[in-house]
Scaffold this motif. Sequence first.
Motif, short mmCIF file in Angstrom:
data_model
loop_
_atom_site.label_atom_id
_atom_site.label_comp_id
_atom_site.label_asym_id
_atom_site.label_seq_id
_atom_site.Cartn_x
_atom_site.Cartn_y
_atom_site.Cartn_z
N VAL A 75 0.80 -1.22 0.00
CA VAL A 75 0.00 0.00 0.00
C VAL A 75 0.84 1.27 0.00
O VAL A 75 0.51 2.23 -0.72
N PRO A 76 1.93 1.38 0.80
CA PRO A 76 2.69 2.63 0.79
C PRO A 76 3.16 3.06 -0.60
O PRO A 76 2.99 4.24 -0.98
N ASP A 77 3.74 2.15 -1.39
CA ASP A 77 4.19 2.52 -2.73
C ASP A 77 3.01 2.77 -3.66
O ASP A 77 3.08 3.62 -4.56
N TYR A 78 1.93 2.02 -3.48
CA TYR A 78 0.71 2.26 -4.26
C TYR A 78 0.22 3.68 -4.02
O TYR A 78 -0.09 4.42 -4.97
N CYS A 79 0.20 4.10 -2.76
CA CYS A 79 -0.22 5.46 -2.44
C CYS A 79 0.82 6.47 -2.93
O CYS A 79 0.45 7.58 -3.33
N GLY A 80 2.09 6.09 -2.88
CA GLY A 80 3.13 7.00 -3.37
C GLY A 80 2.94 7.35 -4.83
O GLY A 80 3.14 8.49 -5.26
N LEU A 81 2.55 6.35 -5.64
CA LEU A 81 2.29 6.60 -7.07
C LEU A 81 1.00 7.39 -7.26
O LEU A 81 0.94 8.27 -8.12
N LEU A 82 -0.01 7.09 -6.46
CA LEU A 82 -1.28 7.81 -6.58
C LEU A 82 -1.13 9.27 -6.19
O LEU A 82 -1.74 10.16 -6.81
N LEU A 83 -0.32 9.53 -5.17
CA LEU A 83 -0.16 10.90 -4.67
C LEU A 83 0.97 11.65 -5.36
O LEU A 83 1.27 12.79 -4.99
N ASP A 84 1.60 11.00 -6.36
CA ASP A 84 2.70 11.64 -7.11
C ASP A 84 3.83 12.08 -6.19
O ASP A 84 4.37 13.20 -6.31
N LEU A 85 4.22 11.20 -5.27
CA LEU A 85 5.31 11.55 -4.36
C LEU A 85 6.65 11.37 -5.09
O LEU A 85 6.90 10.31 -5.68
N PRO A 86 7.51 12.37 -5.04
CA PRO A 86 8.81 12.25 -5.73
C PRO A 86 9.65 11.09 -5.20
O PRO A 86 10.40 10.47 -5.96
N GLN A 87 9.54 10.81 -3.90
CA GLN A 87 10.28 9.71 -3.30
C GLN A 87 9.29 8.67 -2.82
O GLN A 87 8.46 8.94 -1.95
N LEU A 88 9.34 7.49 -3.39
CA LEU A 88 8.43 6.43 -2.98
C LEU A 88 8.75 6.00 -1.55
O LEU A 88 9.93 5.92 -1.17
#
Length: 380
Positions: free
Chosen positions: A237-250
Amino acid sequence: MNTRHSRRISRKAAEQLLDGAAGRGQGTQVAVAADQVVSVLAAAAAPGHDDELAGEQMAVAAFEANHLASVANFRREQMIKSPLAKILTVKVLASVLAVGASGGVALAASTGTFSSSGSGSGPAYGGSSVAAPVTPPANGFIPSSPPASASPSASPAGNGQQQTQASSSASDSSSPASIPQTAAGLCNALASDAAGTSGSLTKAAQSQALAGGSVSKTLQSPEFSSLVSTAQSAANVPDYCGLLLDLPQLPQPGQLTQLPVNLLSQLLTQVPTATLAQQLTSLPSSTLSALLAELPVSTVSQILTSLPSSAVSQILTALPTSTLSQILTELPNSVVSQILNELPTSVVSQLLGRLPNSVLSGLSGLSGLSNSVTSLLPGL
C-alpha cells in the motif's frame, strides 16, 4: 380470596335486556344503566330504512360464511368507506344476533360491539373497525373490554417507520462521511492518520509517514480495506499510495515491484513526467532492473520516450547488461532509434560498449539512426 369478576352476563340477564325488563326491581343506578342498554338494543333491532338496507344481503352472506369473527376481519379488509354503510352493517349484524340466539346477544353485549343509532350524535368509528364500543355509564352495567393503546393498523406502520429510521441511522454511522471514498483520498487519510495528524501534509511528510512503522497498524482499520485489496497486500500500500499521490520519493522503493503488473503499468503512465523521473532515478538498481524487465513493452516504450534524456541516460546506465540488452532488443526499432538519437554521445558510447555483439548487430541494421550513433557502431 378470588377478586376476579366475570366479564359475561347471565342468560337470564340477556333475556331481560331483550324484553326491556332488566332494570325492574333493581336499584336506581342499575335501572338507569339497564335502561341505557335496552335503548341501545332497541335501536339496533329497529328495522332500517330502505336506503340503509342496500347492503343487507352482502352482510348476511358474509356473516353466514365466516361467523362473527370472520365478518369483522372481512369488513376490515374491505375498508368500508361510507359512514352510512358502516351504520347499516352494524344494525344488520345486531339484528341477526338479536333474532338468532340470546347467547350470541350476550356475547356481543359483553364485548361491547353494539353501537348506538340514536338521533343525538352519530357513533364514533376508529380506523377500519366495524363498530366502536359503547362507553359504559359511570357505574357501568356491562363491563367493557380494556381499550387498546394504539390502533392495530397504526401500530405496525409506526413501528416500521421507527425501524426504518433506526436502520438508516445505523447505516449512516457505519459509513462516516469523513472517510473519502476515492483511492487518492484514502491515501491522503492514511498518511495523515499514520502521522497522527488531521491536517494536510506536504509530499515529503506524506512519504515519510507512509514509510513509517505506524502505517501497518493504521491499515488494520476497515476504512482502508479497499487499498489493501487493490494493492494485494498491506505491505504494497505505501508505494501504491506513493504513485497515486505523485510523491517524488516512494515510501518503500524496494517493495515497488511487488505491486500487480497491470496496476503498475497503469499508475506509471499517469504520473507526471517530472515526478516519474524522480521516482525511477531514485530506485535501487536491482528494483529498477526488475521493474523494467516485467513491465509490458508498450509501457516501457511510453516511459522512456516521455522522460527527458538526462533521466533516460541515468536509468539505462544503471541497468545491468542483461536488462539493457533485453530492452534494446524488445523495443520497437523506431523507439530504440529515438532513444539513442536523443542521448548524449558519451552515454551512447558507454551503452554500446557494454552490449554483446549479437545485440550490436541488430542495432547496426536500424534505420533512422543519426550519424553520431552509427559512427559508434562497430563495423560501420
